[in-house]
Write an enzyme that holds these catalytic residues in place. Structure first.
Site, PDB file in Angstrom:
ATOM      1  CB  CYS A   1      50.245  22.401  22.695  1.00  0.00           C
ATOM      2  SG  CYS A   1      50.026  22.990  24.364  1.00  0.00           S
TER       3      CYS A   1
ATOM      4  CG  HIS B   1      51.383  27.457  25.187  1.00  0.00           C
ATOM      5  ND1 HIS B   1      51.162  26.102  25.153  1.00  0.00           N
ATOM      6  CD2 HIS B   1      52.692  27.639  24.888  1.00  0.00           C
ATOM      7  CE1 HIS B   1      52.283  25.478  24.826  1.00  0.00           C
ATOM      8  NE2 HIS B   1      53.225  26.390  24.659  1.00  0.00           N
TER       9      HIS B   1
ATOM     10  CG  HIS C   1      63.379   9.928  35.063  1.00  0.00           C
ATOM     11  ND1 HIS C   1      62.629   8.827  35.354  1.00  0.00           N
ATOM     12  CD2 HIS C   1      62.644  10.660  34.192  1.00  0.00           C
ATOM     13  CE1 HIS C   1      61.478   8.877  34.715  1.00  0.00           C
ATOM     14  NE2 HIS C   1      61.464   9.991  33.987  1.00  0.00           N
TER      15      HIS C   1
ATOM     16  CB  CYS D   1      47.046  24.780  22.053  1.00  0.00           C
ATOM     17  SG  CYS D   1      48.345  25.788  22.780  1.00  0.00           S
TER      18      CYS D   1
ATOM     19  CE  LYS E   1      52.734  12.673  38.315  1.00  0.00           C
ATOM     20  NZ  LYS E   1      53.366  12.985  37.213  1.00  0.00           N
TER      21      LYS E   1
ATOM     22  CG  HIS F   1      63.445   6.878  31.606  1.00  0.00           C
ATOM     23  ND1 HIS F   1      63.883   8.173  31.745  1.00  0.00           N
ATOM     24  CD2 HIS F   1      62.218   6.970  31.029  1.00  0.00           C
ATOM     25  CE1 HIS F   1      62.988   9.002  31.263  1.00  0.00           C
ATOM     26  NE2 HIS F   1      61.953   8.301  30.829  1.00  0.00           N
TER      27      HIS F   1
ATOM     28  CB  CYS G   1      46.517  26.048  26.334  1.00  0.00           C
ATOM     29  SG  CYS G   1      48.118  25.268  26.591  1.00  0.00           S
TER      30      CYS G   1
HETATM   31  O1  ME8 Z   1      55.904   7.219  27.034  1.00  0.00           O
HETATM   32  N1  ME8 Z   1      58.082   5.176  37.589  1.00  0.00           N
HETATM   33  O2  ME8 Z   1      58.161   7.616  26.759  1.00  0.00           O
HETATM   34  P1  ME8 Z   1      58.569   8.163  28.213  1.00  0.00           P
HETATM   35  C1  ME8 Z   1      58.250   4.070  36.864  1.00  0.00           C
HETATM   36  N2  ME8 Z   1      57.925   7.346  24.180  1.00  0.00           N
HETATM   37  N3  ME8 Z   1      58.494   4.086  35.528  1.00  0.00           N
HETATM   38  C2  ME8 Z   1      58.560   5.265  34.914  1.00  0.00           C
HETATM   39  C3  ME8 Z   1      58.370   6.473  35.621  1.00  0.00           C
HETATM   40  C4  ME8 Z   1      58.132   6.389  37.039  1.00  0.00           C
HETATM   41  N4  ME8 Z   1      57.978   7.452  37.817  1.00  0.00           N
HETATM   42  N5  ME8 Z   1      58.481   7.482  34.742  1.00  0.00           N
HETATM   43  C5  ME8 Z   1      58.747   6.920  33.526  1.00  0.00           C
HETATM   44  C6  ME8 Z   1      56.910   7.272  26.344  1.00  0.00           C
HETATM   45  N6  ME8 Z   1      58.804   5.591  33.621  1.00  0.00           N
HETATM   46  C7  ME8 Z   1      56.847   6.804  24.916  1.00  0.00           C
HETATM   47  C8  ME8 Z   1      56.859   5.297  24.871  1.00  0.00           C
HETATM   48  S1  ME8 Z   1      56.829   2.984  23.566  1.00  0.00           S
HETATM   49  C9  ME8 Z   1      56.433   2.460  22.053  1.00  0.00           C
HETATM   50  C10 ME8 Z   1      56.741   4.710  23.502  1.00  0.00           C
HETATM   51  C11 ME8 Z   1      59.125   4.642  32.544  1.00  0.00           C
HETATM   52  O3  ME8 Z   1      59.963   8.669  28.053  1.00  0.00           O
HETATM   53  C12 ME8 Z   1      57.993   3.656  32.316  1.00  0.00           C
HETATM   54  O4  ME8 Z   1      58.502   2.544  31.637  1.00  0.00           O
HETATM   55  O5  ME8 Z   1      57.539   9.061  28.739  1.00  0.00           O
HETATM   56  C13 ME8 Z   1      57.077   4.437  31.417  1.00  0.00           C
HETATM   57  O6  ME8 Z   1      56.121   3.624  30.761  1.00  0.00           O
HETATM   58  C14 ME8 Z   1      58.068   5.049  30.476  1.00  0.00           C
HETATM   59  O7  ME8 Z   1      59.207   5.363  31.317  1.00  0.00           O
HETATM   60  C15 ME8 Z   1      57.576   6.294  29.760  1.00  0.00           C
HETATM   61  O8  ME8 Z   1      58.669   6.855  29.082  1.00  0.00           O
END
Ligand code: ME8
Length: 649
Positions: A132, A149, A21, A129, A298, A24, A146
């Site tokens: 979860c 759930h 999204h 849980c 959000k 990312h 929780c």
């Molecule tokens: O946390 N605004 O993965 P994730 C800006 N797998 N950036 C955003 C965002 C938003 N609203 N939402 C997500 C994880 N991001 C772990 C990481 S690393 C070793 C492991 C971006 O899929 C931002 O870079 O939840 C955030 O830190 C990341 O996606 C979280 O991705």
């Protein structure tokens, strides 16, 4: 000879429990831009992104679709892989935590830390849980249950492996204090230090394989799998061939991680202490950005406002999205995404300011020099423009290197404004009428070509496609040395006279605000109950609609009567690009008293022909009666201290 600096930039590896999204897309565009910027600066660069594929969340997501985790992770990882080319992301490695080399490196680190005495086995009691498949902490519960759930978690006692994170607390505090740039912007460094002012707990790094088997088995106990964060963070080492290998030696010292504020703690606390325990030097920097909200709310699946990268590219174009996201978000702070904000940036900064500078300059070189870049007169320099260019490059280099992308781009757009003013001040169309002014005309047109070349060079990291199109239009081979690095191409005067320019399309088509507004209106009408609003209500406009009207300060630089009209004057204004506006103020103003005035214009009005002259915008005026009782108009104006082009908010 000085050694080339190395930079190793990483994004978070994204969970495959959700599709890619806007958030990312932003992190990945930032990392890509920084990677390209570092190459432009002359660094030896490596760029890595990827997916995080183990753990409870993934098992749960696969179960929802009734498929095996392996099948599920392959599908979503491919979705991420297929998304990045749409945004022109040019990474060196896409890492997956299910890759064989990664599994081997995680086991290697676990064994090293275990051998070093920093992993111990202990009993842990907590609220578990089963839905979860994890322990919850008190404050996650709602009325003791929780929230997902709706069951009371069971108090269970489980044996697990723990990492002695607490042992490295002082060492980490020292490192943060001695290296102010280790975590930036500063507010996040302060957050980490404040967190470290309380005693640090040890970290539970395993899960019994009996309840979670989708993970990496501990090398010293097959009955347990590795906790997902201990696994995921290690990807940054795997991707450059740790533990041995030339690549690790070459890149690790230049490692810069990019994340959002949501995963600050694992990156600023777990990860450096893990590296200390494994005897690996710490990464160089952690860059932390804020969150994108959508229309001030959000982004979340349940609100249905999740924005997909493919949609962004389809609606606005890849470069408009890349530019907008870097220009609109002050790195480190939250920002709000809205359709009107991205359209406004497209139409003002890209279509108007940059697009017009490019098309006007190229078409004048076409018209007056048969599309051949003329040679400048050697004795005729325009120091002001050259100084502006040098200032732009200096500011750009500093800000982009400091992850202050919005400031870097602001500096570039100040130069775009200066180049647009240069056209207005020099009036190439007037010079072209006088043969004796031919050398001057050639200098002016050469300087415009050179300004555009420098802009293409600096925009390469941010908008690679637009930069390539500009180079194509300027007849420059994109592989030529002067378009590779700031060192090779940042000096003034490298464009080669005699170069044949090529026809290219408009850089940025304007996005029709009215059409978008109409679409939104019909959308809103559909969702309203019955369309029973009164006429009065209809005449009120929402802030969204008002935001679509772009008001700017303009300087009137020339004014003349329109032949055969008693009401109209033809004005040339700078806002900051030059445009013509035909205005019905001849009854109230004489042309000569208007030059130099700073007035307010509606800048995004669709151009219209008045008495055969194309008018690009409208001046704001107010009607009044003078002392003789005659109807008069007065112009809305501002002090001359306000720069032309300033937007009214
Ligand atoms: O946390 N605004 O993965 P994730 C800006 N797998 N950036 C955003 C965002 C938003 N609203 N939402 C997500 C994880 N991001 C772990 C990481 S690393 C070793 C492991 C971006 O899929 C931002 O870079 O939840 C955030 O830190 C990341 O996606 C979280 O991705």
């Amino acid at each position: 000879m000085s050694e080339r600096a190395t930079t190793y930039i990483t994004t978070p590896i994204y969970y495959v429990n959700a599709q890619p999204h806007l958030g990312h897309a932003y992190s990945t565009v930032v990392a890509d831009t920084y990677s390209r910027f570092c190459k432009l600066r002359g660094d030896d660069v490596r760029f890595q992104t990827g997916t995080d594929e183990h753990g409870d969340k993934i098992v749960e997501a696969a179960a929802k679709e009734n498929i095996e985790p392996r099948q599920y992770v392959d599908r979503i990882a491919n979705l991420f892989k297929d998304t990045w080319p749409l945004l022109d992301i040019d990474y060196d490695r896409f890492i997956r935590t299910t890759d064989d080399d990664h599994v081997a490196v995680v086991k290697h680190i676990l064994q090293t830390v275990h051998d070093g005495g920093d992993i111990y086995f202990d009993e842990y009691s907590g609220l578990y849980c089963t839905g979860c498949e994890r322990f919850l902490i008190e404050r996650e519960l709602v009325e003791g249950k929780c929230p997902d759930h709706l069951v009371e978690p069971k108090e269970i006692t489980e044996q697990n492996y723990f990492f002695k994170m607490s042992r490295y607390q002082e060492q980490l505090i020292d490192h943060l204090k001695n290296n102010p740039e280790f975590v930036t912007p500063e507010r996040y460094r302060n957050e980490v230090l404040s967190f470290l002012s309380d005693p640090l707990d040890d970290l539970c790094i395993s899960r019994p394989a009996s309840r979670l088997n989708w993970g990496i088995r501990l090398p010293f106990d097959e009955n347990f799998v590795t906790y997902v964060w201990f696994d995921a963070l290690i990807n940054y080492l795997t991707g450059i061939g740790f533990p041995g290998g030339e690549m690790f030696e070459r890149y690790w010292a230049g490692a810069e991680h990019l994340i959002a504020k949501d995963i600050l703690k694992p990156h600023a606390i777990y990860w450096p202490t893990m590296l200390m325990a494994a005897g690996v030097p710490l990464y160089k920097k952690l860059h932390v950005h804020g969150y994108w909200n959508v229309d001030e709310t959000k982004m979340s699946k349940s609100l249905g406002n999740v924005i997909q990268p493919a949609q962004l590219v389809q609606d606005y174009g890849v470069d408009t999205f890349r530019y907008f996201s870097l220009r609109e978000m002050s790195f480190g702070l939250d920002a709000s995404f809205s359709s009107s904000a991205i359209i406004a940036r497209n139409n003002a900064d890209l279509a108007n300011d940059l697009g017009n500078l490019f098309s006007r300059s190229v078409s004048m070189i076409d018209k007056y020099c048969a599309s051949i870049l003329p040679g400048p007169d050697a004795t005729d320099r325009d120091d002001q423009l050259q100084n502006n260019a040098a200032e732009m490059i200096g500011a750009y280099r500093t800000h982009m290197g400091d992850f202050k992308f919005h400031l870097g781009l602001q500096a570039v757009w100040e130069f775009v404004g200066a180049a647009n003013r240069y056209i207005v001040q020099n009036e190439p169309w007037s010079l072209a009428k006088d043969d004796s002014m031919r050398p001057r005309l050639q200098t002016v047109l050469y300087n415009l070509g050179e300004s555009l070349r420098l802009l293409a060079l600096l925009l390469k990291p941010v908008m690679p496609r637009t930069a390539a199109k500009m180079m194509d239009g300027l007849g420059i081979d994109s592989a030529s040395a002067m378009m590779q690095t700031l060192e090779q191409g940042g000096d003034w005067g490298l464009s080669i006279p005699g170069t044949k320019l090529r026809k290219v399309d408009n850089l940025f088509p304007r996005i029709d605000v009215k059409k978008q507004a109409a679409d939104h209106k019909s959308q809103a009408r559909k969702t309203k109950n019955g369309g029973t609003e009164t006429k009065k209500k209809d005449s009120l406009i929402g802030f969204d609609k008002f935001k679509d009207i772009e008001l700017r300060v303009a300087e009137i630089v020339a004014a003349e009567p329109v032949p055969k009209s008693t009401k109209l004057l033809k004005l040339k204004v700078v806002a900051p690009e030059e445009r013509t506006i035909v205005s019905g103020i001849a009854g109230s103003y004489r042309p000569e008293e208007l030059v130099g005035e700073r007035v307010i214009i509606v800048a995004n009005l669709k151009p219209a022909k008045l008495m055969g002259i194309l008018s690009e915008g409208m001046l704001l005026t107010a009607e009044f009666k003078d002392s003789d009782g005659n109807d008069r108009l007065t112009l809305a104006s501002v002090s001359t201290a306000v720069k032309p082009g300033t937007k009214l908010a």
